[in-house]
Design an enzyme around this catalytic site. Structure first.
Site, PDB file in Angstrom:
ATOM      1  N   HIS A   1      -8.159 -10.075 -21.534  1.00 25.26           N
ATOM      2  CA  HIS A   1      -8.510  -9.258 -22.009  1.00 25.26           C
ATOM      3  C   HIS A   1      -9.631  -8.334 -22.647  1.00 25.26           C
ATOM      4  O   HIS A   1      -9.430  -7.267 -23.281  1.00 25.26           O
ATOM      5  CB  HIS A   1      -7.282  -8.305 -21.949  1.00 25.26           C
ATOM      6  CG  HIS A   1      -6.347  -8.648 -20.986  1.00 25.26           C
ATOM      7  ND1 HIS A   1      -6.253  -8.591 -19.912  1.00 25.26           N
ATOM      8  CD2 HIS A   1      -5.081  -9.258 -20.805  1.00 25.26           C
ATOM      9  CE1 HIS A   1      -5.590  -8.058 -18.352  1.00 25.26           C
ATOM     10  NE2 HIS A   1      -4.554  -9.108 -19.199  1.00 25.26           N
TER      11      HIS A   1
ATOM     12  N   HIS B   1       0.513  -9.251 -23.254  1.00 28.01           N
ATOM     13  CA  HIS B   1       0.526  -9.210 -22.226  1.00 28.01           C
ATOM     14  C   HIS B   1      -0.140  -7.186 -21.696  1.00 28.01           C
ATOM     15  O   HIS B   1      -0.167  -6.419 -22.734  1.00 28.01           O
ATOM     16  CB  HIS B   1       1.854  -8.958 -21.492  1.00 28.01           C
ATOM     17  CG  HIS B   1       2.021  -8.205 -19.925  1.00 28.01           C
ATOM     18  ND1 HIS B   1       1.713  -8.714 -18.996  1.00 28.01           N
ATOM     19  CD2 HIS B   1       2.194  -7.337 -19.636  1.00 28.01           C
ATOM     20  CE1 HIS B   1       1.324  -7.987 -17.802  1.00 28.01           C
ATOM     21  NE2 HIS B   1       2.055  -6.658 -18.931  1.00 28.01           N
TER      22      HIS B   1
ATOM     23  N   THR C   1      -8.434  -6.111 -16.193  1.00 25.04           N
ATOM     24  CA  THR C   1      -8.466  -5.341 -17.080  1.00 25.04           C
ATOM     25  C   THR C   1      -9.530  -5.428 -18.395  1.00 25.04           C
ATOM     26  O   THR C   1      -9.371  -6.718 -19.380  1.00 25.04           O
ATOM     27  CB  THR C   1      -7.774  -4.319 -17.862  1.00 25.04           C
ATOM     28  OG1 THR C   1      -7.505  -3.516 -16.050  1.00 25.04           O
ATOM     29  CG2 THR C   1      -8.861  -3.193 -18.556  1.00 25.04           C
TER      30      THR C   1
ATOM     31  N   LYS D   1      -7.510 -13.766  -8.655  1.00 28.21           N
ATOM     32  CA  LYS D   1      -6.733 -13.046  -9.908  1.00 28.21           C
ATOM     33  C   LYS D   1      -6.950 -11.132  -8.854  1.00 28.21           C
ATOM     34  O   LYS D   1      -7.922 -10.537  -8.617  1.00 28.21           O
ATOM     35  CB  LYS D   1      -7.026 -12.726 -11.234  1.00 28.21           C
ATOM     36  CG  LYS D   1      -5.992 -12.239 -11.507  1.00 28.21           C
ATOM     37  CD  LYS D   1      -6.222 -12.490 -13.501  1.00 28.21           C
ATOM     38  CE  LYS D   1      -5.192 -11.625 -14.276  1.00 28.21           C
ATOM     39  NZ  LYS D   1      -4.965 -10.887 -15.014  1.00 28.21           N
TER      40      LYS D   1
END
EC number: 4.6.1.18
Length: 119
Positions: free
Chosen positions: A10, A113, A44, A40
């Site tokens: 990310h 996460h 982002t 996937k």
């Protein structure tokens, strides 16, 4: 997932250059090896330093619920949505750049996460 895999999935800072947002997503998803067996659906990339994003778990964020925190500031980011192709090397993405707040999960003051982009 842990902080190092969060960074791989990310964080892209400074932002990797590409000809357009779609090409950026295709390149980054492949370069970071994020489609080992299937494409996937969505991912982002945030274009801010790891330390800036880590602050969302502390003074730079507001507790939402459980271990989720919403960033106080907006970050430059690119949202990648899968539009076809095949894993691992030819997944195709539609990339949307923006500057938005994010919601992440934290453990021991570290992001683990990426929950969502706040509208």
């Amino acid at each position: 997932q842990d902080w190092s895999s969060f960074q791989n999935k990310h964080i892209d800072y400074p932002e990797t250059s590409a000809s357009n947002p779609n090409a950026y997503c295709d390149l980054m998803m492949q370069r970071r090896n994020l489609n080992p067996t299937k494409c996937k659906t969505r991912n982002t990339f945030v274009h801010a330093s790891p330390s800036e994003i880590q602050q969302v778990c502390g003074s730079g964020g507001t507790h939402y619920e459980d271990n989720l925190y919403d960033s106080n500031e907006s970050f430059d980011l690119t949202d990648c949505k899968n539009v076809g192709g095949t894993a691992p090397s030819s997944c195709k993405y539609n990339g949307t750049p923006g500057t938005k707040r994010i919601r992440i999960a934290c453990e021991n003051n570290q992001p683990v996460h990426f929950e969502l982009v706040l509208s």
